[in-house]
Design a protein around this motif. Structure first.
Motif, mmCIF file in Angstrom:
data_model
loop_
_atom_site.group_PDB
_atom_site.id
_atom_site.type_symbol
_atom_site.label_atom_id
_atom_site.label_comp_id
_atom_site.label_asym_id
_atom_site.label_seq_id
_atom_site.Cartn_x
_atom_site.Cartn_y
_atom_site.Cartn_z
ATOM 1 N N ALA A 122 1.299 -3.845 -2.701
ATOM 2 C CA ALA A 122 2.681 -3.232 -3.414
ATOM 3 C C ALA A 122 3.655 -3.110 -2.317
ATOM 4 C CB ALA A 122 2.526 -1.853 -4.264
ATOM 5 N N VAL A 123 4.699 -3.672 -2.335
ATOM 6 C CA VAL A 123 5.906 -3.390 -1.386
ATOM 7 C C VAL A 123 6.988 -3.064 -2.070
ATOM 8 C CG1 VAL A 123 7.082 -4.881 0.370
ATOM 9 C CG2 VAL A 123 4.885 -5.541 0.009
ATOM 10 N N GLY A 124 7.792 -2.281 -1.414
ATOM 11 C CA GLY A 124 9.180 -1.743 -1.777
ATOM 12 C C GLY A 124 9.004 -0.367 -2.689
ATOM 13 N N LYS A 125 9.603 -0.277 -3.476
ATOM 14 C CA LYS A 125 9.995 1.186 -4.298
ATOM 15 C C LYS A 125 8.723 1.260 -5.257
ATOM 16 C CE LYS A 125 13.013 3.525 -7.460
ATOM 17 N NZ LYS A 125 14.361 3.625 -8.242
ATOM 18 N N TRP A 126 8.079 2.607 -5.011
ATOM 19 C CA TRP A 126 7.048 3.144 -5.819
ATOM 20 C C TRP A 126 7.178 3.831 -7.382
ATOM 21 C CZ3 TRP A 126 2.390 1.275 -7.146
ATOM 22 C CH2 TRP A 126 1.540 2.218 -7.809
ATOM 23 N N HIS A 127 7.570 5.002 -6.882
ATOM 24 C CA HIS A 127 8.224 5.808 -7.849
ATOM 25 C C HIS A 127 7.281 6.095 -9.058
ATOM 26 C CE1 HIS A 127 12.560 7.122 -9.052
ATOM 27 N NE2 HIS A 127 11.798 8.243 -8.833
ATOM 28 N N LEU A 128 6.079 6.403 -8.668
ATOM 29 C CA LEU A 128 5.147 6.842 -9.821
ATOM 30 C C LEU A 128 4.358 8.017 -9.273
ATOM 31 C CD1 LEU A 128 5.491 3.847 -10.619
ATOM 32 C CD2 LEU A 128 3.197 3.907 -11.437
ATOM 33 N N GLY A 129 5.181 8.979 -8.352
ATOM 34 C CA GLY A 129 4.497 10.099 -7.759
ATOM 35 C C GLY A 129 4.602 9.756 -6.269
ATOM 36 N N TYR A 130 5.003 10.833 -5.543
ATOM 37 C CA TYR A 130 5.077 10.453 -3.931
ATOM 38 C C TYR A 130 3.967 11.230 -3.187
ATOM 39 C CZ TYR A 130 6.637 15.281 -3.276
ATOM 40 O OH TYR A 130 6.904 17.009 -3.020
ATOM 41 N N GLN A 131 3.132 12.273 -3.923
ATOM 42 C CA GLN A 131 2.026 12.616 -3.093
ATOM 43 C C GLN A 131 1.125 11.964 -3.042
ATOM 44 O OE1 GLN A 131 3.559 14.162 -5.762
ATOM 45 N NE2 GLN A 131 3.854 16.363 -5.404
ATOM 46 N N GLN A 132 0.049 12.084 -2.065
ATOM 47 C CA GLN A 132 -0.779 10.859 -1.564
ATOM 48 C C GLN A 132 -1.448 10.703 -2.654
ATOM 49 O OE1 GLN A 132 -2.484 10.741 2.418
ATOM 50 N NE2 GLN A 132 -4.537 10.338 1.457
#
Length: 475
Positions: A122-132
């Motif tokens: 996965a490269v780029g914007k994730w945006h499904l939650g930022y905690q590990q």
């Protein structure tokens, strides 16, 4: 006498080579806030997208392609899980303050194909939650490089002009972190860093292809652009008539060209499905820093076609008929079950909402959509429903521009629009201008009945659906 041994070795390897050739690779390019008409072959003006246009010439355009909800996190959730976002409990755009994210019980595209031994990135914007616990490495991806949420969630936000960084941080805009894997490698992303984002994402994607060209792989490249604030590298700055937005799209097009060239270099053209699409329609309040929905009504943040219908191109030489177009309904939720079928990967035991659309991809002309009905949610509210060419809007409020759009990175204001119950025929009226409910009471009654099934399963506002699963949470 080395040759007999070499021949024997090749014979022993041949079954494995044949199996690898039968196992396709997947490259999914997902842009941010790119409107339906922001690709040359979909009607873009003021800039060119030769690589995306070539993808269409060598593959198939999908002209009735949808996201589940016209906003960042909700849309990405659906792509990665094959579910309406309301089913898995992620609505809207998760911020740096959010305490929810993708549940460990959900299966992502990465986890889906890893069952079959795929390498994943996965490269780029994730945006499904930022905690590990919510980041890609915990959800089926071997590699991750990118931002955990939108690129405007930082102290340089355009709304904060005139403030010092410290004042902006006190207003609730933290520093924007760049991740590699689970580690923050740049805790304070700057405007100069953002100018290099598209290039750096592309380089990471190319490195992944180089490292895994000899085995099946899935690459998910989610560009941060053209979400505002817009940034572009020097090599594309000032190159288009349209201005900054056009420059940004041309750099994304360049990125696609780099991917296609690298696949060709490794002899993977004929064994790789490449999908290009966007997470929702244009953020219209930003004016010349936003894209275009073309003939469709409204944009990002609405259930009108301009918000949820996005450009989509699929390319797989020798499999997808070249230079073709499909106007049947398809959606990002369909990518998950279609990839599962192509990779021969078992689906999760829980319900998914997407359909296998191989017939839409491979048949010429494309087959009929497998969707009898499609739902349009905003937040947890069911705002509209489509079946065939008919789309029924239920009474709801939506945001619409107050007047003229913004300019040069400064947004204009929104006002509250509203609609009563309204029926549109999308074939004859794709812009949703003429309400024909009075002429088709039977259609209205049928769609209302279908909507009730959606409310029972997925909920509607304060009504909880029986099929809604628990979202992931932090303690």
């Amino acid at each position: 006498m080395r040759f007999p041994f070499m021949i024997l070795a090749l014979l022993l390897l041949a079954p494995g080579l044949a199996a690898a050739a039968d196992t396709p690779n997947f490259v999914i390019v997902f842009t941010d806030d790119q409107g339906y008409a922001d690709v040359g072959c979909f009607g873009a003006e003021g800039y060119e997208t030769p690589n995306l246009d070539r993808m269409a010439q060598e593959g198939r355009k999908f002209t009735s392609f949808y996201v589940s909800q016209a906003v960042c996190s909700a849309s990405r959730t659906s792509l990665l899980t094959g579910c309406y976002n309301v089913r898995v409990g992620i609505n809207g755009a998760l911020s740096h303050k959010s305490t929810v994210g993708i549940s460990a019980e959900e299966m992502t595209l990465g986890e889906l194909v890893k069952q079959q031994g795929y390498a994943t990135a996965a490269v780029g914007k994730w945006h499904l939650g930022y905690q590990q616990k919510f980041l890609p490495l915990q959800h089926g991806f071997d590699r991750y490089f990118g931002l955990p949420y939108s690129n405007d969630m930082w102290p340089y936000h355009p709304r904060l002009e005139g403030m010092t960084l410290e004042e902006a941080r006190k207003k609730g805009y933290p520093d924007l972190p760049l991740y590699s894997g689970n580690e923050i490698i740049d805790a304070q992303v700057t405007p100069e860093d953002q100018r290099q984002l598209t290039t750096r994402y592309t380089e990471q994607a190319l490195d992944f292809i180089d490292d895994h060209h000899d085995k099946p792989f899935l690459l998910y490249l989610a560009h941060s652009m053209p979400h505002v604030p817009l940034f572009v590298s020097d090599k594309f700055q000032g190159k288009t008539e349209q201005g900054r937005y056009g420059d940004v799209i041309q750099e994304i097009d360049w990125s696609v060209g780099q991917l296609l060239a690298r696949l060709k270099k490794h002899g993977l053209d004929d064994n790789t499905l490449v999908i290009f699409t966007s997470d929702n329609g244009p953020w219209l309040s930003y004016g010349n820093h936003a894209g275009s929905a073309g003939p469709f009504r409204e944009g990002k943040g609405t259930s009108w076609e301009g918000g949820v219908r996005v450009p989509c191109i699929m390319r797989w030489p020798g499999k997808i008929p070249a230079g073709t177009s499909c106007d049947e309904l398809a959606a990002t939720i369909d990518i998950f079950p279609t990839v599962a079928a192509l990779a021969d990967a078992p689906l999760p035991e829980h319900t998914i909402d997407g359909k296998d659309i191989r017939s839409l991809m491979f048949e010429s002309p494309c087959a009929k959509t497998p969707h009898d009905v499609y739902y349009y949610y905003w937040g947890s509210r069911l705002e509209a429903i489509r079946s065939g060419d008919w789309k029924l809007h239920f009474p709801h409020n939506y945001r619409s521009l107050t007047g003229e759009p913004g300019k040069d990175g400064k947004p204009a204001g929104y006002t509250k629009g509203s609609t009563d119950l309204a029926l549109f025929n999308l074939k004859s009226d794709p812009g949703e201008r003429t309400d024909v409910k009075a002429d088709h009471p039977d259609v209205v009654a049928r769609l209302k009945s279908l909507a009730e099934a959606a409310r029972e399963e997925l909920g509607d506002g304060g009504r909880k659906g029986s099929g809604v699963r628990e979202v992931g949470r932090v303690n």
